[in-house]
Structures are given as structure tokens and as C-alpha cells.
Design an enzyme around this catalytic site. Structure first.
Site, PDB file in Angstrom:
ATOM      1  N   ASP A 148     -11.069   6.267   3.935  1.00 39.74           N
ATOM      2  CA  ASP A 148     -10.601   5.495   2.781  1.00 39.74           C
ATOM      3  C   ASP A 148     -11.318   4.147   2.725  1.00 39.74           C
ATOM      4  O   ASP A 148     -10.694   3.099   2.628  1.00 39.74           O
ATOM      5  CB  ASP A 148      -9.079   5.328   2.850  1.00 39.74           C
ATOM      6  CG  ASP A 148      -8.491   5.015   1.471  1.00 39.74           C
ATOM      7  OD1 ASP A 148      -9.222   5.140   0.458  1.00 39.74           O
ATOM      8  OD2 ASP A 148      -7.307   4.633   1.416  1.00 39.74           O
ATOM      9  N   GLY A 155       0.845  -1.196   0.000  1.00 40.27           N
ATOM     10  CA  GLY A 155       0.000   0.000   0.000  1.00 40.27           C
ATOM     11  C   GLY A 155       0.866   1.227   0.000  1.00 40.27           C
ATOM     12  O   GLY A 155       2.093   1.141  -0.145  1.00 40.27           O
ATOM     13  N   GLY A 209       3.597   1.066   2.585  1.00 40.63           N
ATOM     14  CA  GLY A 209       4.736   0.173   2.411  1.00 40.63           C
ATOM     15  C   GLY A 209       4.226  -1.214   2.116  1.00 40.63           C
ATOM     16  O   GLY A 209       3.113  -1.387   1.635  1.00 40.63           O
TER      17      GLY A 209
END
Ligand SMILES: *[C@@H]1O[C@H](CO)[C@@H](O)[C@H](O)[C@H]1NC(C)=O
Ligand SMILES: *[C@@H]1O[C@H](CO)[C@@H](O)[C@H](O)[C@H]1NC(C)=O
Ligand SMILES: *[C@@H]1O[C@H](CO)[C@@H](O)[C@H](O)[C@H]1NC(C)=O
Ligand SMILES: *[C@@H]1O[C@H](CO)[C@@H](O)[C@H](O)[C@H]1NC(C)=O
Ligand SMILES: *[C@@H]1O[C@H](CO)[C@@H](O)[C@H](O)[C@H]1NC(C)=O
Length: 951
Positions: A741, A624, A627
């Protein structure tokens, strides 16, 4: 005008076929499960609650007892001399509303989709069930609107009434109203969902009441119903060999695109034309004025298709006139093997008699043709029911205190049937609301329901002389119009909320509280009553603990960093001393009993430990902005996901810390739990519980090894659980948290396909106390999931998450990505809206589910999703509403699966909403001889008293 071709005595036998159903029609039934998918509901009224639902052994239909749909009335069996062997079992018993029953008694059909169109049909067969030989006349209401008058004319003649209407809410009520002409009763009740495209004249403000529905020309006298008509309309056969010749075809008659009626091919395959080729086809019916509508209007629909391939030079063309007025002026030529219709969309003629005539045009070489006919009268359905919030509050009160009284149907409307003890205000232009409630001496026990406080317009509330216990809820202070509250003579304890005390002091409220021995009335000096573990205490405790936690966590981080800097190599010895402290946090959070079974020891890892856990970061399982994510195994073999921040991560140290801190505080079974973290020199990592089935995203796309298709039930559970996770962030956390999100990639599934929300890197606290929104100066989130107001103004509310969730829910229903190429780039929201506007739910649903779902549930889920994606945040539901809707979808689906699994039970008892075994009354063939017999016996029209008639 001498052509007489349609007689009422011909209508009657057709009807009987329906009722007495039929012998020997074995092969008509399709797979049982298909009927369920159609969302059909067939209720056998008066079937005892204890009796299981049944599949009629003649018609193969699934019926349920009506016990879960009504709580008034008495069951009776029809007198045995009226029972014939071929009669459907649903006629054997009735529910009757005599004796002490109130004037209005209502069936509540739940789990409907607001704004959708339904066909609702009720059947009545007196059969001298009460031994009195007195046939009644009574009214039927659909919700708050008059539907029709049921005139039972004799004991062995069944009456069937039908309406097509748009339901305004998530449920509809069918009410039997005693008008003083005998005891209302009912034999059965059918509900069939219709696509909104069908019968466009039925809309939010008017419904269609069936007068006649005929199939012309079948020589076999066969009644057409489901499955020949997928909408289970009942088409009565009409033929008159002396007047009409019949035309039939074995070929399929197609529906045209966007057909408004979808007349079934079985009806369209037969037709009549006049034997005397120069005669017109004519019929008439009389207007049926009633007290409610002295000048009723009618809708007439002629279903027409050419069944003969016409030779060159031949033409069939005719005018349609109504009372001499050219109705279809251009001259109509039916299309070969396509069903088309001629109809009026406005019912504003005001004739006493309607004469319809089909006349060949001068150019026509062939006489007119007629395949099918429907006639409806129009009823207004614009009556405004009581305000929805009041209805749900008063319904909750009725449920909590088990109040029966006459509390049925709409609380305030119509005025004459307003519930006993209720005061209502009927202002112009706003829905009626509840302003007064008198439940004095009504045998109430238990505590004071907070639902009273949801009746926002309440001016007086009399609860005196009951057996109420507990304290007065603080929420009562919010009843700003309340002027009288009478609690005299109960067992209420605790103190009077300060809001109410203040209102008493300023004289705006009279509070009567005498004879409550345990009630403390002198304000602050009261001892708080002994409480067990009240949620309020938990909140007070939880807040300081959360603060403490952050401090502990930060100091641990600090300590850890210090030790690292000192160059110690004793990596295995670094065990955070705060284990107990963190673990205790969730026992005080509001959802303490819900948290995951995973132990939440927020452990602190060194980088070297993580290397060991992940076997040198060998197996990458995700990636993502933050990382990469690696699979790891702890000493006790627990699998974990290690999210390692990369050097060039766009998640900064701040965000990393934010996520760690937040996760340490929040615990919910539908949020991915944090097992530990690492802040070791420049290395930062978060260690989560491992979700072996990966992201929902992969399952919906069917990529890689996640290619097996999720069932509708699994999808609903995933949707519900994700919604619960979000609801917790919005409602269970103080201040509320906004995820920012929400997307399928951030919904993870464990081995049991339980869903949990993940990735809290963008989580934002939302101080609902002072702010109305959060402004951010940097747009975050994922294109296509972000709410429009956030894109425009950078303003965030919890409703921004609701929008994103709506998009996710649409993906769950459709299995399609959130941006489609159809053929242009379209958002899934627009695409679904377009399909649903055409009433086409099947085209929206993921085809990989192969139709294995409850259609009502799918509609409801899609409808909820679209509401979530409303442009204006205030039009979107809250996650709490969404959770409730999804729970209902899941109940529907569970009921369907149970029914299919053969564990069929009457949809009553503990689960009144779970009507399960839908199924359908299915017609079967009737032999000619039985037709003849019934025709002799009957001799007059039961349900179609006026039309179409002889001329
Ligand atoms: C239907 O079931 C009843 C008893 O449940 C039985 O008496 C009857 O013969 C059955 N009819 C048919 C057609 O199977
Ligand atoms: C019921 O029907 C009968 C027979 O058609 C008629 O005479 C009577 O007036 C009707 N009653 C009402 C209340 O409409
Ligand atoms: C319903 O249809 C009638 C007749 O066409 C029309 O007058 C009315 O405005 C429609 N109502 C709605 C809500 O569209
Ligand atoms: C009948 O035929 C004539 C000549 O072809 C044409 O002008 C007329 O419009 C036709 N009438 C109808 C009703 O179609
Ligand atoms: C009130 O409740 C108490 C305790 O539950 C019970 O003993 C008593 O009979 C009840 N009184 C009434 C009038 O219901």
C-alpha cells in the site's frame, strides 16, 4: 547559374567571432541560475584539477576542469604568442594524449538521461602548445561510434565540431582516437540537453554532425548563441550586401506548435532576398567522403519566415530544388512572423555536390527569402556497445583496483580498442560480452571483488601474481562458464567455496591456487578463518532472534491478556519484561547501524495508559481503515502517534498482530518505528514515533497548514528515503516483505522532513526461495497505485511495490494527484508519458517549484518513475536501482545548489559525477571593426571547409 552569394571566406570571420569572443557585450547574460537549470555543461580541457572552476569574465560562462571526466592525458598551456586578449580562457590550455597514452582516450559525461537527445560540441585550438609546430589529424568517437575526423590545419585556427545524438545509456563518452597523424588534443567540450522533439532525424540509430549553421542578413555581424538561442546553438552571421538585400523586423518571430527546430527569434528576425528580384537564391556544398563513409548523406534545413506584411495581391512563393529535383514541390509561402522549416528527413541522396536553389513560382510577386540554414551530415550511431552488466562490472573492477592501463571507452567495442587483458565474444545479434580477463601481475591488492562474479560469461580469469587478500567469494561459484581460474601467487585465505570444489571435481574447472600460504584447500576440514563481524554471522543470528522475538511478543500479549482478565487494576505496573530482548533485535539486523535514533523499547501499554498519554484521545491526527490516530505524549515528553483500532475496523485482529510482529522485527531509519502496542481486552493499539509533518500527501497537495511548497531537493530526499525504506523491506528482510500500500498518504515526514514509510497493515512476506509470487485472494491496496498484474491475477511480487512507488515519484515531480481530469480521467502515468513524448519536461514539473531545479535531475527522476510503472513487472527496476538513480538526481541537485550558492569548485576530485557549474558560453556583440580585422587575418574556413560555398 551565375549567382554567387555565399563564400567560404565569409564563414571564417564568423567563426572567429565565436572564438575570440568579443568585447563589450555586457548585458547579454541572464540570471546565472537559469543556465544551470538548462543542464548545460562546459568543460575546460587541460585546466588543472586544483584550479577552481571559473566564470569567464568576458562571456560570463561557468567552466569546470576536465579532471573529473577523464584520467589520462597531460595538461599543456597554449603558446603565449597565440593568446589574444579577447580569446576565451578555455582555449588557453589543452589536454593532450601523446607519449605513453593509448590510442583511444575518452571523456565520460555522466548523469545523462538514457534515450534523451544531446548536442555535444568539442573545440580544438592547437596554439603550438607542445612547441613542435606540428598540427595533427585525428578521429573523434561518440561512444562506440565514429563521429568525425578533426583536421587541424594550422596553429591559430580553431576547429569546432558538433553532433546531435540520442544517448543510449546514462552516460556518454567522447573519445579522441590517434590515427597515426599526430597527437590528439582538445581545448573544451560542451554538453547541451535537447528536447526529443527537436531534430527528429537524430534518433537512436543516427546522429547529425554539423557542417554549417547560418543566420542570414544581420547587418551587425553578431553571432547568435545562448541566451538568444535557448539551446545554445551557434549561428554564424551571413550577409553579402552586393548580392542580397536584408529584411529585418523588430517583432518577435514565433515558433509554430511542436516546432522541430525552434529556430530562435533573433535568427529569424533577419533574412535575405536577392537584390535582383528575378534571381533565385542558390548555394551549394561538396560532399566530404571519408574512409568511414565514402558517400555521406546530408540533411539540409532551411529556416523560413515572412518578415513583411504583404500588401493585398502580393505573394511570396517559391520552389526549393536540390540538384534540380523539386524538393518542396508545392511552392512554399513563409508565414508572417512564424518560423517554419523546409528540410529533408532522409539523407539518402548520394551526390558529390549539392546544389540548392530557391526559385520564385510564376504566381509569386516577390523574390524568395531565407532566414536561417543548417546542414548536417549523418553518422550511424547503431554500434552495439558491450553488454551493460559487463560494463558496470568491469568498471567497478577498474575502480576498485585503480587500473588505468588503456581501460577507457567501451571495454570490447570497437574491437581494435578492446581493453588490454580483456577477451570478448562478438556474437551476432547480442551485445558483445567479456569472456576472459587477464590481470596477472597487475599490482592488484585488497580482496577479491565480487564484481568478477558479475561478468557472467567469463571463461577464464587470471589473477595470478598479485597481492590479493581475503577469501574467495562464494559468488564465484555462479560463473557457470568459467573453465580456468588462476589465483596463484597471492595472499588469499579461507577455503575454496564448495561450488568451485565441485566443479573442480567434475573436471569442468581448472583452479590454480599455488603460493597462497593461507589458503585452505582441503574442503570441510578447514578452520574457518577468523572473521570480525561478518554479515553472514549476523544473518544466522538474526533469524533465530527474530523467531524468538515473535514468541516473546506473543507470550507477553498472552500474559497481559491473562492479567487483564484477572481484573488487576495495577495498570502502571505492567511493564513488559522483554524490553532487553526486543531492543537487541535491531543490533543484529542487517541495517543495524542505520536505525533511527529513537529508542526502540517496544513497550506494552494498557488502555488506561493510552488514555493518559493521549489526554483522553483528545487530538486526532489521522484516520485510516484501521481506525483513528491520536497524538500522545509520554512521561518523558516524547510525542507519539497512537493508532487505535476501531470496533468496525477492516483491519482484523490478525492483521493487527501481523503489523505488531513485523514492526517488532524490522528496523530501518526510513520505516516508522513502533514504540509500543496495546492489547487490552477488546482494545488494540499501536504506538508509533510521532511524525510531526504528517503525510507526504498533504505536502504535495498543499492543503491546510502544509501549504508551503517542498523544494526539488527536499522532494528528492523524501523520494530517496522512501525508496530506501522499501528497498530494506525488499532486500534487507528475509523473506522479502511487500508493503502492498505504497502511496503518499503512507509516507510520513518528521520535523526534519525525513521520510519514513508507515502503515504496515497489509505487509506480506514473500518467500522468494520457492515462490515466484504471492497470490492473495483478496485485493488490497489503493486504486491507482496497484500494479496491473496484481489487479488482473492477484499475484504480488516486490515489483508491485515498485509500481506503486513509481506513481508516488510522479506525484512528487508533478505535484499532481495520481488521477487527473485532463479533461478525461487519466492516470498520472499516461499524462506524464504524453507530455514527455512531446519532449516537454517543463510542462510536467510542479510549477510551484518555479523552475528552481536541475533539469537533468528532473528528467532522470521522471524517467525512473516511468520505468517503475512499466506494465510488465520484469521491465521495472528494483528498489536498489531506484535508490541509485535517485541518489544521482540528488547529487545533481546538490551540485547545482552549491554552484548557485557561490561555492563553486571544479567538478572533480571526490565527485566526478557532480558536474556543477553548467553555465554557458554566451555570445556578445562584436563591433564591425573587429569583424573586418579578423576577416582579413583569416582568409579561409576553419570548421566549415566545404559549405555553403560560392557559385
Ligand atoms: C579578466 O580577468 C583577467 C585576470 O583574471 C584580467 O587581467 C582581465 O583584465 C579581465 N578582463 C576583463 C574584460 O575584465
Ligand atoms: C586536412 O585538411 C587539409 C587542408 O584542407 C587537406 O589537404 C588534408 O588532406 C586533410 N587531411 C585529412 C587527413 O583529411
Ligand atoms: C532513424 O531515422 C532513420 C532515417 O529516417 C531511419 O531509417 C531509422 O529507422 C530511424 N531509427 C530509429 C531507431 O527510429
Ligand atoms: C498559381 O495560380 C494558379 C491560379 O490561381 C493556380 O491554379 C496554381 O495552382 C498556382 N500555383 C501554385 C504553385 O500555387
Ligand atoms: C603486498 O602487500 C603487503 C602488505 O600490504 C606489502 O608489504 C607488500 O609490499 C605488497 N607486495 C606487492 C608486490 O605489492
Amino acid at each position: 547559374m551565375g549567382e554567387q552569394w555565399l563564400s567560404s571566406s565569409m564563414v571564417a570571420p564568423c567563426l572567429l567571432l565565436l572564438l575570440f569572443g568579443i568585447v563589450g557585450g555586457g548585458g547579454v547574460l541572464r540570471v546565472h541560475g537559469q543556465a544551470d537549470n538548462l543542464g548545460f555543461l562546459s568543460i575546460d580541457c587541460g585546466l588543472p584539477e586544483s584550479a577552481a572552476g571559473y566564470v569567464d569574465n568576458v562571456t560570463k560562462l561557468s567552466f569546470v576542469s576536465d579532471a573529473g571526466f577523464i584520467d589520462a592525458g597531460t595538461n599543456y598551456n597554449m603558446s603565449t604568442e597565440y593568446i589574444t586578449p579577447s580569446m576565451g580562457k578555455s582555449f588557453h590550455n589543452v589536454r593532450s594524449f601523446g607519449g605513453g597514452a593509448s590510442a583511444r582516450n575518452c571523456y565520460t559525461l555522466r548523469n545523462l538521461v538514457s534515450g534523451l537527445k544531446y548536442l555535444i560540441r568539442a573545440k580544438f585550438m592547437y596554439g603550438n602548445y607542445d612547441g613542435l609546430n606540428r598540427v595533427p589529424v585525428f578521429d573523434l568517437h561518440l561512444g562506440v561510434n565514429y563521429w568525425t575526423t578533426v583536421n587541424i590545419t594550422d596553429a591559430d585556427t580553431p576547429v569546432i565540431v558538433e553532433v546531435i545524438a540520442v544517448v543510449p545509456g546514462g552516460s556518454a563518452q567522447v573519445c579522441l582516437v590517434n590515427t597515426g597523424s599526430g597527437t590528439p588534443f582538445i581545448s573544451s567540450l560542451d554538453l547541451r540537453p535537447l528536447k526529443n522533439l527537436l531534430y527528429p532525424m537524430a534518433n537512436a540509430t543516427q546522429g547529425l554532425v554539423l557542417l554549417a549553421r547560418a543566420n542570414f542578413g544581420p547587418s551587425d555581424g553578431k553571432l547568435i548563441r545562448f541566451p538568444d538561442d535557448p539551446h545554445d546553438r551557434i549561428w554564424f552571421p551571413m550577409s553579402k550586401p552586393t548580392e542580397w538585400s536584408e529584411i529585418t523586423t523588430p517583432l518577435k518571430v514565433q515558433n509554430i506548435d511542436n516546432d522541430n527546430f525552434e529556430a530562435p527569434t533573433a535568427v529569424m528576425q533577419t533574412a535575405i532576398t536577392p537584390i535582383n528580384a528575378s534571381s533565385p537564391i542558390e548555394f551549394f556544398w561538396d560532399a566530404e567522403p571519408s574512409a568511414n563513409d565514402p558517400a555521406p548523406g546530408y540533411i539540409c534545413i532551411l529556416h523560413l519566415s515572412e518578415l513583411q506584411l504583404l500588401p493585398r495581391g502580393a505573394a511570396r512563393q517559391f520552389f526549393v530544388t536540390i540538384n534540380g529535383l523539386l524538393w518542396y514541390p508545392r511552392g512554399f509561402s513563409p508565414q508572417y512572423l512564424y518560423s517554419n522549416a523546409v528540410f529533408n528527413s532522409n539523407a539518402n541522396y548520394g551526390f558529390h555536390q549539392y546544389n540548392v536553389s530557391l526559385n520564385a513560382t510564376p504566381n509569386s510577386t516577390l523574390p524568395p527569402i531565407l532566414n536561417g540554414l543548417e546542414i548536417f551530415s549523418v553518422v550511424p550511431t547503431a554500434g552495439v556497445p558491450t553488454a551493460a552488466q559487463d560494463v558496470s562490472a568491469i568498471t567497478a573492477i577498474r575502480g576498485k583496483y585503480q587500473l588505468k592501463k588503456n581501460w577507457m571507452g567501451d571495454p570490447c567495442v570497437p574491437k581494435v580498442f578492446a581493453w588490454n587483458g580483456l577477451g570478448c565474444s562478438y556474437a551476432v545479434s547480442i551485445p558483445p560480452s567479456v569472456t576472459g580477463l587477464n590481470l596477472s601481475a597487475s599490482g592488484l591488492s585488497g580482496n577479491l571483488s565480487s564484481s568478477f562474479a558479475s561478468l557472467r560469461g567469463l571463461q577464464y580469469l587470471d589473477l595470478s601474481r598479485n597481492n590479493l587478500t581475503g577469501t574467495i567469494p562464494d559468488s564465484f561459484s555462479q560463473l557457470s562458464s568459467l573453465t580456468l581460474l588462476d589465483l596463484t601467487g597471492n595472499q588469499i585465505s579461507g577455503s575454496i567455496p564448495s561450488g568451485l570444489l565441485k566443479r573442480m571435481q567434475d573436471g569442468s574447472l581448472t583452479l590454480r591456487y599455488g603460493s597462497n600460504p593461507n589458503l585452505c584447500t582441503n574442503g570441510d576440514s578447514c578452520q574457518p578463518p577468523k572473521k570480525k563481524k561478518s554479515s553472514k554471522v549476523a544473518v544466522y543470528v538474526a533469524v533465530p532472534i527474530a523467531v524468538l522475538l515473535v514468541i516473546v511478543l506473543l507470550s507477553v500479549l498472552f500474559l497481559c491478556m491473562l492479567r487483564r482478565r484477572q481484573g488487576t487494576t495495577s495498570r502502571n505496573s505492567v511493564r513488559p519484561p522483554n524490553k532487553a530482548g526486543i531492543a537487541s533485535s535491531h543490533s543484529h539486523s542487517r541495517v543495524s547501524n542505520e536505525h533511527s535514533s529513537l529508542r526502540l523499547d517496544n513497550r506494552r501499554f494498557t488502555y488506561a495508559e493510552l488514555e493518559a498519554v493521549t489526554d483522553g484521545f483528545r487530538r486526532e491526527i489521522g484516520k485510516g481503515g484501521f481506525g483513528r490516530v491520536y497524538l500522545g505524549t509520554l512521561e518523558d515528553n516524547t510525542q507519539v502517534a497512537v493508532k487505535l483500532r476501531s470496533e468496525n475496523s477492516d483491519q482484523g485482529e490478525q492483521e493487527f498482530l501481523a503489523e505488531a510482529q513485523t514492526l517488532a522485527k524490522i528496523h530501518h531509519k526510513n520505516l516508522v518505528s513502533l514504540i509500543g502496542y496495546c492489547k487490552d481486552r477488546e482494545y488494540m493499539a499501536l504506538v508509533y514515533e510521532y511524525m510531526s509533518e504528517g503525510a507526504l500527501h498533504g505536502h504535495l497537495r498543499g492543503r491546510g497548514n502544509n501549504s508551503r511548497c517542498l523544494t526539488w531537493r527536499q522532494r528528492l530526499r523524501i523520494a530517496l528515503e522512501s525508496a530506501q525504506g522499501l528497498e530494506y523491506l525488499h532486500k534487507g528482510c528475509d523473506p522479502p516483505l511487500i508493503h502492498r500500500d505504497v502511496k503518499p498518504a503512507n509516507i510520513l515526514l518528521n520535523a526534519n522532513l525525513e521520510a519514513k514509510i508507515a502503515d504496515f497493515g497489509l505487509l506480506k512476506a514473500f518467500n522468494s526461495g520457492s515462490d515466484t509470487h504471492v497470490s492473495t485472494n483478496r485485493l488490497v491496496g489503493t486504486t491507482g497505485y496497484t500494479a496491473p498484474e496484481y489487479l488482473l491475477t492477484y499475484q504480488l511480487t516486490i515489483k508491485s511495490d515498485v509500481f506503486s512507488f513509481g506513481v508516488v515519484l510522479l506525484e512528487i515531480v508533478t505535484g499532481k494527484p495520481h488521477i487527473l481530469n485532463d479533461p478525461e480521467r487519466t492516470s498520472i502515468t499516461q499524462w506524464v508519458q504524453r507530455c514527455l513524448a512531446r519532449g516537454n519536461i517543463e510542462s510536467v514539473v510542479d510549477t510551484r517549484m518555479s523552475g528552481d531545479y536541475d533539469v537533468n535531475g528532473v528528467w532522470k527522476a521522471a524517467d525512473t518513475a516511468l520505468k517503475c510503472t512499466a506494465q510488465l513487472p520484469e521491465h521495472r527496476p528494483t528498489m536498489t536501482d531506484v535508490v541509485a538513480q535517485l541518489q544521482e538526481c540528488l547529487d545533481l541537485e546538490a551540485a547545482r545548489c552549491d554552484a548557485n550558492g557561490g561555492f563553486y569548485s571544479a567538478g572533480s576530485g571526490g565527485n566526478p559525477s557532480g558536474y556543477s557549474g553548467y553555465g554557458t558560453d554566451i555570445s556578445t556583440d562584436v563591433s564591425q571593426s573587429s569583424t573586418g580585422f579578423e576577416m582579413e587575418r583569416l582568409g579561409r574556413v576553419p570548421t566549415l571547409p566545404t559549405g555553403p560555398d560560392v557559385r
